[in-house]
Design an enzyme around this catalytic site. Structure first.
Site, short mmCIF file in Angstrom:
data_model
loop_
_atom_site.label_atom_id
_atom_site.label_comp_id
_atom_site.label_asym_id
_atom_site.label_seq_id
_atom_site.Cartn_x
_atom_site.Cartn_y
_atom_site.Cartn_z
N HIS A 1 -14.43 3.46 7.04
CA HIS A 1 -14.26 1.97 6.56
C HIS A 1 -13.78 0.85 5.66
O HIS A 1 -14.57 0.28 5.31
CB HIS A 1 -13.58 1.93 7.71
CG HIS A 1 -12.85 0.47 8.25
ND1 HIS A 1 -12.57 0.45 8.94
CD2 HIS A 1 -11.70 -0.02 7.42
CE1 HIS A 1 -11.49 -1.11 9.29
NE2 HIS A 1 -10.67 -1.00 8.05
N ARG B 1 -5.35 0.96 10.71
CA ARG B 1 -5.66 1.29 11.70
C ARG B 1 -5.49 2.42 12.53
O ARG B 1 -4.99 2.71 13.40
CB ARG B 1 -4.83 -0.63 12.13
CG ARG B 1 -5.70 -2.01 11.99
CD ARG B 1 -6.52 -2.57 11.09
NE ARG B 1 -7.18 -3.26 10.72
CZ ARG B 1 -7.65 -3.18 9.64
NH1 ARG B 1 -7.75 -2.57 8.89
NH2 ARG B 1 -7.92 -4.78 8.70
N GLU C 1 -15.79 3.57 16.31
CA GLU C 1 -15.76 2.95 14.90
C GLU C 1 -17.45 1.86 14.69
O GLU C 1 -16.92 0.84 15.36
CB GLU C 1 -14.93 2.45 14.06
CG GLU C 1 -15.66 2.10 12.64
CD GLU C 1 -14.32 1.25 11.09
OE1 GLU C 1 -15.34 0.18 10.36
OE2 GLU C 1 -13.01 1.49 11.55
N ASP D 1 -9.58 6.94 8.44
CA ASP D 1 -10.76 6.04 6.86
C ASP D 1 -11.06 5.01 8.26
O ASP D 1 -11.54 3.97 8.65
CB ASP D 1 -10.58 4.98 5.82
CG ASP D 1 -11.24 3.94 5.46
OD1 ASP D 1 -12.43 4.30 4.65
OD2 ASP D 1 -10.58 3.31 5.68
N ALA E 1 -10.92 -0.47 1.09
CA ALA E 1 -10.40 -1.60 0.57
C ALA E 1 -11.78 -1.93 -0.28
O ALA E 1 -11.98 -2.18 -1.57
CB ALA E 1 -10.21 -3.01 1.19
N ILE F 1 0.34 -1.30 -0.08
CA ILE F 1 -0.12 0.08 0.15
C ILE F 1 1.09 1.29 0.04
O ILE F 1 0.61 2.36 -0.46
CB ILE F 1 -1.26 0.29 1.15
CG1 ILE F 1 -2.23 -1.13 1.34
CG2 ILE F 1 -1.33 1.49 1.46
CD1 ILE F 1 -2.74 -1.04 2.15
#
Length: 400
Positions: free
Chosen positions: A282, A231, A259, A254, A285, A150
């Site tokens: 989130h 994360r 969350e 994100d 992906a 990434i």
């Protein structure tokens, strides 16, 4: 064999699993509590973000393989899975481009006030004067923390925007940085000191928890951006909140600690209402391209498990057993040979920790390598060797 899918996978992937002759229970609405009740029939479980806790593993007697259709596996109780002999595998790198694209989107959103532009427009407000004060990205410095797949994709896109790149990673060396045509930082703190944007791309583990500390955030320039698409536990979130609340930093996130676990519904967060924070749900992906790539990889892992009995990307395999001895048995390829060898070891109370048996051409002979936790006596070895209609030779080798 039965497969349970607890998160949304493309229909194409579900069809491929069914074409293998598998019985697929496709229930993307399953929650952690649902899985905790156990899966009575499933041998394979495929998840994305749904939590697979100890209760699920303890209450699923037939479960043998858990696949995380993504990279991180912090939503799976790996220790519990290991204790039950359940394989845990993942699909790393398949969503790298999608996460990199979102990273750049968050950066642009913070710089150009894109969410505020859209919100005001939908509310019938025109505020061109306020939104014409962007700095622009060209010529600024972005610090990349973590240069895995990434991080590398973000670097490519950052260069395309004319950003200077400085990076730190545990695996990055000055020589590799030169090859990548980026600047090497010998610590996260050093990268933060020179960055206008700091973007984190690290896996979550004991070593990285809180690695973006209060000191790192304090080292960023006034007005700098902090981007986290990895994360939430990577960063000292209390320190980050104070920095953005004061207005000194901007943040594009994100992931964040509170969350919601559910997929849809009302929630509250301390970051709500801060104009200098841009938060997405989130979704790093969550592009069709990435989901197809991840799903195809998950299906391929299942295929390998069914056809070869092997699990690609197996994460909870013991890297090195403590067995000090290795028994190499060349034998005739006939039924019961290995069972008889193992019975001799059992009688001697010797544990075979790993075993590999390979077959030679013509399928007449084979070689079995067994790692042992104790040294067999000469009598045990002789009992194995004297099985002349089964065993060709048995050699004991100390493992260095």
């Amino acid at each position: 064999m039965n497969v349970t899918i607890a998160d949304k996978l493309p229909d194409e992937a579900v069809n491929q699993l069914e074409e293998m002759g598998l019985k697929v229970k496709n229930n993307p609405g399953l929650k952690e509590s649902d899985l905790g009740a156990g899966l009575s029939e499933a041998q394979i479980l495929i998840v994305r973000s749904t939590v697979v806790n100890r209760e699920c593993i303890e209450n699923s007697p037939r479960l043998s393989l858990i696949i995380r259709a993504g990279a991180g596996v912090n939503n799976i109780d790996i220790e519990a899975a290991s204790g039950k002999g359940i394989y845990v595998a993942n699909c790393p790198g398949k969503n790298a481009i999608a996460v990199a694209e979102l990273t750049m989107g968050l950066i642009l959103s913070l710089d150009r006030f894109i969410p505020q532009n859209v919100a005001d427009f939908n509310d019938g407000k025109w505020n061109k004067a306020a939104y014409s004060k962007a700095d622009g990205l060209f010529g600024k410095t972005i610090g990349i923390i973590g240069t895995g797949m990434i991080g590398q994709e973000v670097i490519k896109r950052a260069k395309g925007f004319g950003l200077n790149v400085v990076a730190w990673s545990r695996s990055l060396t000055p020589e590799v940085a030169d090859e990548m045509e980026i600047e090497y930082a010998d610590s996260i703190l050093e990268a933060a000191k020179v960055s206008d944007i700091l973007s984190v791309h690290l896996a979550m583990n004991a070593e990285t928890k809180g690695i973006i500390s209060k000191d790192v955030l304090s080292a960023l320039k006034d007005g700098a951006m902090f981007i986290n698409t990895s994360r939430d536990g990577i960063v000292d979130e209390d320190a980050l909140y104070e920095e953005v609340k004061s207005g000194r930093l901007k943040a594009g996130l994100d992931v964040f600690s509170d969350e919601p676990e559910f997929k849809e519904g009302e929630f509250e967060s301390r970051f709500q209402g801060l104009d200098n924070v841009c938060i997405t749900h989130h979704i790093g992906a969550s592009t069709y391209q990435a989901q197809m790539a991840v799903a195809d990889d998950a299906v391929d892992i299942v295929r390998g498990y069914l056809q070869e009995g092997k699990v690609r990307n197996w994460l909870n395999r013991c890297e090195h057993t403590e067995s000090p001895w290795q028994l190499v048995v060349r034998h005739y390829d006939k039924p019961g040979v290995i069972a008889n060898v193992m019975n001799e070891l059992k009688e001697a109370k010797i544990n075979a920790q790993e075993l590999e048996n390979v077959i030679f051409d013509r399928k007449l002979a084979a070689c079995c390598t067994i790692q042992l936790d104790a040294e067999p006596t000469e009598k045990v070895l002789q009992n194995i060797r004297t099985r002349q209609d089964e065993v060709i030779s048995a050699m004991l080798v100390p493992r260095g």
